[in-house]
Write a protein that holds these residues in place. Structure first.
Motif, PDB file in Angstrom:
ATOM      1  N   ARG A   1       0.838  -1.211   0.000  1.00 52.08           N
ATOM      2  CA  ARG A   1       0.000   0.000   0.000  1.00 52.08           C
ATOM      3  C   ARG A   1       0.871   1.258   0.000  1.00 52.08           C
ATOM      4  O   ARG A   1       0.585   2.229  -0.708  1.00 52.08           O
ATOM      5  CB  ARG A   1      -0.918  -0.021   1.214  1.00 52.08           C
ATOM      6  N   LEU A   2       1.951   1.271   0.803  1.00 55.51           N
ATOM      7  CA  LEU A   2       2.863   2.420   0.819  1.00 55.51           C
ATOM      8  C   LEU A   2       3.523   2.635  -0.534  1.00 55.51           C
ATOM      9  O   LEU A   2       3.686   3.769  -0.989  1.00 55.51           O
ATOM     10  CB  LEU A   2       3.941   2.234   1.893  1.00 55.51           C
ATOM     11  N   GLN A   3       3.904   1.567  -1.215  1.00 50.56           N
ATOM     12  CA  GLN A   3       4.517   1.696  -2.536  1.00 50.56           C
ATOM     13  C   GLN A   3       3.521   2.258  -3.543  1.00 50.56           C
ATOM     14  O   GLN A   3       3.879   3.075  -4.393  1.00 50.56           O
ATOM     15  CB  GLN A   3       5.066   0.349  -2.999  1.00 50.56           C
ATOM     16  N   ALA A   4       2.255   1.861  -3.450  1.00 49.21           N
ATOM     17  CA  ALA A   4       1.228   2.387  -4.358  1.00 49.21           C
ATOM     18  C   ALA A   4       1.005   3.876  -4.110  1.00 49.21           C
ATOM     19  O   ALA A   4       0.874   4.667  -5.057  1.00 49.21           O
ATOM     20  CB  ALA A   4      -0.075   1.616  -4.172  1.00 49.21           C
ATOM     21  N   ILE A   5       1.003   4.282  -2.851  1.00 47.28           N
ATOM     22  CA  ILE A   5       0.823   5.708  -2.524  1.00 47.28           C
ATOM     23  C   ILE A   5       2.009   6.511  -3.033  1.00 47.28           C
ATOM     24  O   ILE A   5       1.847   7.598  -3.587  1.00 47.28           O
ATOM     25  CB  ILE A   5       0.632   5.887  -1.002  1.00 47.28           C
ATOM     26  N   ALA A   6       3.228   5.997  -2.884  1.00 43.93           N
ATOM     27  CA  ALA A   6       4.426   6.698  -3.363  1.00 43.93           C
ATOM     28  C   ALA A   6       4.395   6.833  -4.878  1.00 43.93           C
ATOM     29  O   ALA A   6       4.744   7.884  -5.430  1.00 43.93           O
ATOM     30  CB  ALA A   6       5.680   5.962  -2.908  1.00 43.93           C
ATOM     31  N   ALA A   7       3.970   5.783  -5.595  1.00 40.43           N
ATOM     32  CA  ALA A   7       3.895   5.853  -7.059  1.00 40.43           C
ATOM     33  C   ALA A   7       2.860   6.882  -7.494  1.00 40.43           C
ATOM     34  O   ALA A   7       3.094   7.662  -8.436  1.00 40.43           O
ATOM     35  CB  ALA A   7       3.560   4.474  -7.630  1.00 40.43           C
TER      36      ALA A   7
ATOM     37  N   SER B   1       1.932   9.511  -5.851  1.00 42.41           N
ATOM     38  CA  SER B   1       2.481  10.830  -5.536  1.00 42.41           C
ATOM     39  C   SER B   1       3.487  11.266  -6.597  1.00 42.41           C
ATOM     40  O   SER B   1       3.501  12.423  -7.020  1.00 42.41           O
ATOM     41  CB  SER B   1       3.145  10.794  -4.159  1.00 42.41           C
ATOM     42  N   ARG B   2       4.327  10.334  -7.051  1.00 39.65           N
ATOM     43  CA  ARG B   2       5.279  10.657  -8.120  1.00 39.65           C
ATOM     44  C   ARG B   2       4.557  11.046  -9.399  1.00 39.65           C
ATOM     45  O   ARG B   2       4.957  11.983 -10.088  1.00 39.65           O
ATOM     46  CB  ARG B   2       6.208   9.464  -8.375  1.00 39.65           C
ATOM     47  N   GLU B   3       3.479  10.346  -9.728  1.00 38.03           N
ATOM     48  CA  GLU B   3       2.706  10.671 -10.933  1.00 38.03           C
ATOM     49  C   GLU B   3       2.087  12.065 -10.825  1.00 38.03           C
ATOM     50  O   GLU B   3       2.083  12.826 -11.790  1.00 38.03           O
ATOM     51  CB  GLU B   3       1.620   9.619 -11.169  1.00 38.03           C
ATOM     52  N   ARG B   4       1.556  12.421  -9.653  1.00 36.91           N
ATOM     53  CA  ARG B   4       0.962  13.761  -9.464  1.00 36.91           C
ATOM     54  C   ARG B   4       2.022  14.843  -9.614  1.00 36.91           C
ATOM     55  O   ARG B   4       1.780  15.874 -10.234  1.00 36.91           O
ATOM     56  CB  ARG B   4       0.297  13.861  -8.087  1.00 36.91           C
ATOM     57  N   ARG B   5       3.219  14.620  -9.030  1.00 36.79           N
ATOM     58  CA  ARG B   5       4.291  15.615  -9.172  1.00 36.79           C
ATOM     59  C   ARG B   5       4.719  15.766 -10.620  1.00 36.79           C
ATOM     60  O   ARG B   5       4.966  16.870 -11.098  1.00 36.79           O
ATOM     61  CB  ARG B   5       5.490  15.227  -8.301  1.00 36.79           C
ATOM     62  N   LYS B   6       4.808  14.665 -11.352  1.00 38.91           N
ATOM     63  CA  LYS B   6       5.215  14.715 -12.745  1.00 38.91           C
ATOM     64  C   LYS B   6       4.171  15.453 -13.577  1.00 38.91           C
ATOM     65  O   LYS B   6       4.512  16.270 -14.440  1.00 38.91           O
ATOM     66  CB  LYS B   6       5.415  13.290 -13.276  1.00 38.91           C
ATOM     67  N   ALA B   7       2.899  15.196 -13.331  1.00 40.45           N
ATOM     68  CA  ALA B   7       1.831  15.864 -14.075  1.00 40.45           C
ATOM     69  C   ALA B   7       1.814  17.361 -13.783  1.00 40.45           C
ATOM     70  O   ALA B   7       1.623  18.184 -14.693  1.00 40.45           O
ATOM     71  CB  ALA B   7       0.477  15.243 -13.731  1.00 40.45           C
ATOM     72  N   SER B   8       2.050  17.763 -12.525  1.00 38.81           N
ATOM     73  CA  SER B   8       2.047  19.194 -12.198  1.00 38.81           C
ATOM     74  C   SER B   8       3.281  19.890 -12.758  1.00 38.81           C
ATOM     75  O   SER B   8       3.229  21.051 -13.129  1.00 38.81           O
ATOM     76  CB  SER B   8       1.952  19.413 -10.694  1.00 38.81           C
ATOM     77  N   ALA B   9       4.410  19.186 -12.870  1.00 32.42           N
ATOM     78  CA  ALA B   9       5.615  19.788 -13.451  1.00 32.42           C
ATOM     79  C   ALA B   9       5.423  20.038 -14.941  1.00 32.42           C
ATOM     80  O   ALA B   9       5.949  21.014 -15.490  1.00 32.42           O
ATOM     81  CB  ALA B   9       6.817  18.877 -13.226  1.00 32.42           C
TER      82      ALA B   9
END
Length: 164
Positions: free
Chosen positions: A112-118, A120-128
Motif C-alpha cells: 500500500r505504501l509503494q502504491a501511494i508513493a507511485a 504521488s510521483r505521478e501527481r508531481r510529474k503531471a504538475s511539473a
C-alpha cells in the motif's frame, strides 16, 4: 613579584578549588560578575591582589561569596549529563516495551505504501508538465534586448578602441 609569591597570594583561591582561569577571572571581576572599574596599574600590587581576592570570600565564614566560573560550568555539565542519562533510560524503557507488528500485516502495508508513493510521483510529474512556460517564451520579455541592442560587434569595437 615572583611566581611563588603570587601563588601564595592566590592560595585561598586554589584551596577553594579554583583553576588558573578562575584566578584570572577573580582578579578582573567582582563576585557579582561585573568587571572592576579601575584598570590603572596598581601602586601596591600585593595589596591590590589581596583586596581583589578577598572580595570573593565571605568575611564571617571564609567560604566563597559566589561560585567560580569553573564551578558554574561543572554544575551545568553535571546537570546536562544527568538529563542525557535520564533520556537514555527513558528511551531504553520504551524500546523494551516496543512490539513489532505481526508479519502477515507487513506485506500488505508495504504494498500500500509503494502504491501511494507511485501515485504521488505521478501527481508531481503531471504538475511539473503544466508549469508556467520559461521566461524567454513569454511575450514582452525581450524589451531589454530591443532597447539596448545586443552586445555583439559594437561592444567589441568599443573595447578595441579604448585599448589602442
Amino acid at each position: 613579584m615572583s611566581a611563588k609569591y603570587l601563588r601564595s597570594l592566590l592560595r585561598p583561591l586554589f584551596a577553594a578549588g579554583a583553576t588558573l582561569a578562575d584566578a584570572k577571572y577573580v582578579i578582573n571581576h567582582r563576585p557579582d560578575g561585573r568587571p572592576w572599574p579601575n584598570t590603572d596599574p596598581p601602586r601596591n600590587l600585593v595589596g591590590w591582589v589581596r583586596h581583589r581576592v578577598s572580595t570573593w570570600f565571605d568575611k564571617e565564614t571564609g567560604r566563597l561569596a559566589a561560585p567560580l566560573p569553573s564551578q558554574v560550568i561543572a554544575r551545568a555539565d553535571r546537570r546536562r549529563r544527568a538529563e542525557q542519562a535520564a533520556r537514555a533510560e527513558e528511551r531504553a524503557r520504551l524500546e523494551a516495551r516496543r512490539v513489532d507488528p505481526p508479519a502477515e500485516l507487513i506485506g500488505p502495508l508495504r504494498a500500500r505504501l509503494q502504491a501511494i508513493a507511485a501515485a504521488s510521483r505521478e501527481r508531481r510529474k503531471a504538475s511539473a508538465d503544466q508549469q508556467v512556460p520559461a521566461r524567454a517564451s513569454r511575450p514582452g520579455t525581450d524589451r531589454l534586448g530591443r532597447r539596448w541592442g545586443s552586445p555583439g560587434a559594437g561592444a567589441g569595437a568599443a573595447i578595441g578602441a579604448s585599448g589602442a
